[in-house]
Design an enzyme around this catalytic site. Structure first.
Site, PDB file in Angstrom:
ATOM      1  N   HIS A 180      -5.360   3.601  -2.785  1.00 38.56           N
ATOM      2  CA  HIS A 180      -5.980   4.354  -1.693  1.00 38.56           C
ATOM      3  C   HIS A 180      -6.200   3.487  -0.460  1.00 38.56           C
ATOM      4  CE1 HIS A 180      -7.981   7.858  -0.104  1.00 38.56           C
ATOM      5  NE2 HIS A 180      -9.092   7.206   0.122  1.00 38.56           N
ATOM      6  N   ASP A 211      -1.916   6.045  -5.137  1.00 40.53           N
ATOM      7  CA  ASP A 211      -3.246   6.505  -4.742  1.00 40.53           C
ATOM      8  C   ASP A 211      -3.681   7.639  -5.665  1.00 40.53           C
ATOM      9  OD1 ASP A 211      -5.546   7.343  -3.469  1.00 40.53           O
ATOM     10  OD2 ASP A 211      -4.654   7.408  -1.476  1.00 40.53           O
ATOM     11  N   SER A 237      -7.828   9.471   4.932  1.00 40.58           N
ATOM     12  CA  SER A 237      -8.363  10.195   3.790  1.00 40.58           C
ATOM     13  C   SER A 237      -8.885  11.554   4.262  1.00 40.58           C
ATOM     14  CB  SER A 237      -9.441   9.364   3.094  1.00 40.58           C
ATOM     15  OG  SER A 237      -9.702   9.856   1.807  1.00 40.58           O
TER      16      SER A 237
END
Length: 731
Positions: free
Chosen positions: A693, A658, A572
């Site tokens: 995610h 995501d 991320s």
């Protein structure tokens, strides 16, 4: 073609079409050849991602035995049939359990007793993994709910005060938009009430007739708190609060004493609370400290001597935050005239993260010496000269994490979680009255795990500006400081998030192959207090990336690590870090694993219509309105700064659904890397087409994802075989 000839065939990456797309801001023009990949409905895109998956599979096919070995080690070390320690709420003990061979957890409860003996009544029942629990009621079986669906995730659970109804929400796409349903726990039947497109966070009102929930806008920003009255059409659900500022995040919780709905609106720099009296919801919302005061705070109501107060955890003249007690009536006055009583003073060495309350105590979460810990303070005498001092449980490890797991308002105990790099997760009950600890559970690690076979220690790496960066270093005890060992270095470094000590069964598979695992607590995280975060955000963001490179240099010079056998890993915002360090110092890494990487951050933040982009302004700055922020970001964002150098082997791992970091970012980045690199190392893109995610859903699927990432790194640094002297390996 013979098998030998087949083995000599070198996989060829799929060609990526180039369609020039011009982006101009603040007089700067950037030509983006791969922006066409943003069209999620494009058949060409879907075909391209599928071909990329086939290429990644071909390039890493030789890693399949290693992946299977790591997956098998995770599975064999894990107590697959297991359960959590029951936690009491009103007349029930609630817990979750897992069963061998099943992907998802099962939510359960058994009835509690009220004998008048507090010790007995608050001691959880003994439940043994794999043994039927007498009187068990299954609330939700995730395996049944997930059957026939490509993805499954629970977004929230709430039970009415009388224990008769359960509200839950589930996501079947991975896009973090959930469907809210209500289950009658007496009959097991679902009520006709069904609310689509809700976000995380839901709670029953104390009377059980209403459910509060949050909703996101078109950019996936939570902006509304709504309430659904059972038995009424969803179209009639009322909006309790709506936040129109695109840079503010909205959430809610019910207060610990179950009297108020606390709506929090905020960003990383300031916040605002609006509260609703749940006994009189028609009275409307009351604002505590308005956002115009630019104070970052949390609020929890508490009654002192019969007078309503709030405990505020705030940064008013307190960079690391402090705790003040404020009478509810004070908020009607101008801030300068309000009387705030100090409960926990500001300390440059202690970051105050937040608090909750029970009927008798305040329970604090603080960070000291990089370590998160729990402290308790009696309510008796709070805010007076007779106030006591906070106390905390005593643990005997240097690097650990202690968190509050549960604190029921009427309970004489609080539930704590504890873990370290070497100690599997533990659950303790802490008696508020006398501070005694009772160990309720230590997670079993199968296969003969011996913590004495490993070492976890703190080291400090000097940054170029002289700042010392804390490193957490974990390794096999028998490794020698001879400069030959491989290493994996991991970091995050954004949003004031701290990478705290935690036990990982999967990580044992790296350690047992002789890999030294290092977590770099770089600036931009929260490990060293608020200033540590401030030194790694906005126009100081480059510190995050150079800290990581400097930490890598320190490792290479430490005598422990072979400089040619270092792999980097992050996800991320930590994936943005991976992209940045790949550009800054590609020669320092044998491989880089970038998980759902935020590598096209400038493009994303320049478009406020994209998911969550406006919320990023408080972290990175606003490049739309601020030319200096645009220039600064343009200098470090990975996609724009790919350059003709020999990049290491890189794996970009992403998920098609995501909503936090769109698949298009790593897809574009990989295409640009391949076009530009002067080296011959493979660069692969692996897309989970049914994930969010966090990747695929289901624990076995997640284990395979971890095994894939770890095998990629371990293969690159030449650490595929378990050490001969490893006594903890699975046989």
């Amino acid at each position: 073609m013979t098998a030998d000839a087949t083995a000599l065939v070198v996989p060829v990456p799929p060609p990526a079409s180039k369609v020039p797309h011009v982006r101009t801001h603040h007089g700067d023009t950037f030509v983006d050849s791969y922006e066409w990949m943003r069209d999620k409905e494009s058949p060409e895109l879907i075909d391209y991602l599928q071909r990329e998956n086939r290429y990644a599979e071909a390039v890493t096919r030789h890693q399949e035995p290693l992946r299977e070995a790591i997956f098998g080690e995770i599975k064999e070390r894990t107590q697959e049939t297991d359960l959590s320690v029951p936690a009491r709420k009103k007349g029930w003990w609630y817990y979750s359990r897992t069963e061998e061979g099943k992907q998802y957890g099962i939510q359960c409860r058994v009835a509690a007793e009220d004998t008048g003996d507090l010790g007995r009544d608050w001691t959880p029942p003994e439940v043994v993994p794999g043994r039927p629990v007498e009187g068990e009621q299954i609330l939700l079986d995730g395996n049944e709910l997930a059957e026939g669906k490509p993805f499954f995730s629970l977004g929230g659970l709430s039970v009415t005060e009388d224990g008769t109804l359960l509200a839950y929400s589930e996501d079947n796409a991975g896009d973090e938009r959930f469907t809210l349903r209500i289950k009658d726990l007496g009959t097991g039947e679902l009520l006709p009430d069904e609310v689509p497109n809700v976000f995380y966070g839901l709670s029953f009102a104390p009377d059980g007739t209403r459910v509060y929930y949050t909703v996101v806008d078109d950019s996936w920003r939570p902006y509304q708190v709504r309430v659904h009255t059972l038995g009424t059409p969803v179209e009639e659900d009322a909006v309790v609060y709506q936040e129109d500022d695109v840079a503010m995040w909205t959430g809610f919780e019910v207060s610990a004493d179950r009297t108020q709905l606390l709506i929090s609106i905020g960003c990383s720099e300031y916040s605002e609370y609006r509260v609703l009296d749940l006994a009189d919801p028609g009275a409307g919302l009351t604002t505590l400290v308005p956002r115009d005061e630019r104070i970052l705070y949390d609020a929890e109501p508490v009654t002192i001597a019969g007078v309503p107060h709030y405990l505020l955890t705030h940064d008013r003249d307190a960079k690391n935050s402090m705790v003040s007690l404020v009478a509810a009536s004070e908020f009607a006055r101008p801030l300068a005239d309000q009387e705030w009583t100090t409960v926990l003073a500001h300390d440059d060495a202690v970051r105050v993260n937040g608090l909750t309350v029970t009927r008798t105590h305040v329970v604090l979460s603080v960070r000291k010496d990089t370590i998160e810990r729990v402290q308790v303070l009696p309510l008796a005498g709070l805010g007076t000269p007779d106030q006591g001092q906070p106390t905390e449980p005593d643990f005997d490890e240097e690097l650990f994490t202690s968190n509050l797991a549960n604190a029921e308002f009427d309970s004489p105990i609080i539930r704590l979680s504890y873990a370290s790099y070497l100690t599997p997760p533990r659950v303790y009950d802490y008696v508020l009255e006398d501070g005694t600890l009772a160990l309720r559970k230590e997670t079993e690690v199968r296969g003969g795990y011996d913590p004495a076979s490993y070492v976890a220690e703190r080291q400090w790496a000097p940054a170029a500006d002289g700042t010392l960066i804390p490193l957490s270093v974990v390794r096999r005890a028998e490794l020698s400081q001879d400069g030959t060992n491989p290493a994996v270095i991991y970091a995050y470094g954004s949003y004031e998030a701290s990478m705290d000590p935690a036990f990982s069964i999967a990580r044992l598979s790296l350690l047992d192959r002789g890999i030294i695992y290092v977590t770099a607590h770089i600036r931009g995280g929260g490990e060293m207090g608020r200033s540590w975060y401030d030194q790694g955000k906005k126009l100081a963001k480059k510190n995050t990336f150079t800290d990581f490179v400097d930490a890598t240099t320190y490792l290479a010079d430490s005598g422990w690590v072979d400089a040619g056998r270092i792999a980097a890993m992050g996800g991320s915002a930590g994936g943005l870090l991976m992209g940045a360090v790949a550009n800054l110092a590609p020669e320092k890494y044998r491989a880089i694993v970038a998980q759902v990487p935020f590598v096209d951050a400038l493009t994303t933040i320049l478009d406020p219509e994209l998911p969550l982009s406006a919320l990023e302004w408080e972290e990175w700055g606003n490049p739309i309105t601020d030319a200096e922020v645009y220039r600064y970001m343009k200098e470090y964002t990975p996609y724009e700064n790919v350059r003709p150098v020999a990049y290491p082997r890189i794996a970009a791992v992403t998920s098609f659904n995501d909503t936090r970091v769109l698949y298009v970012e790593p897809a574009k980045w990989v295409a640009q890397l391949r076009e530009t690199t002067t080296g011959s190392e493979p660069i692969v893109l692996k897309t989970e087409l049914d994930g969010g995610h966090g990747g695929a859903s289901g624990r076995y699927s997640r284990w395979r994802d971890v095994a894939w990432d770890y095998a990629f790194a371990a293969d690159a640094v030449g650490a595929t075989a378990v050490l001969a002297r490893s006594t903890s390996s699975v046989v």
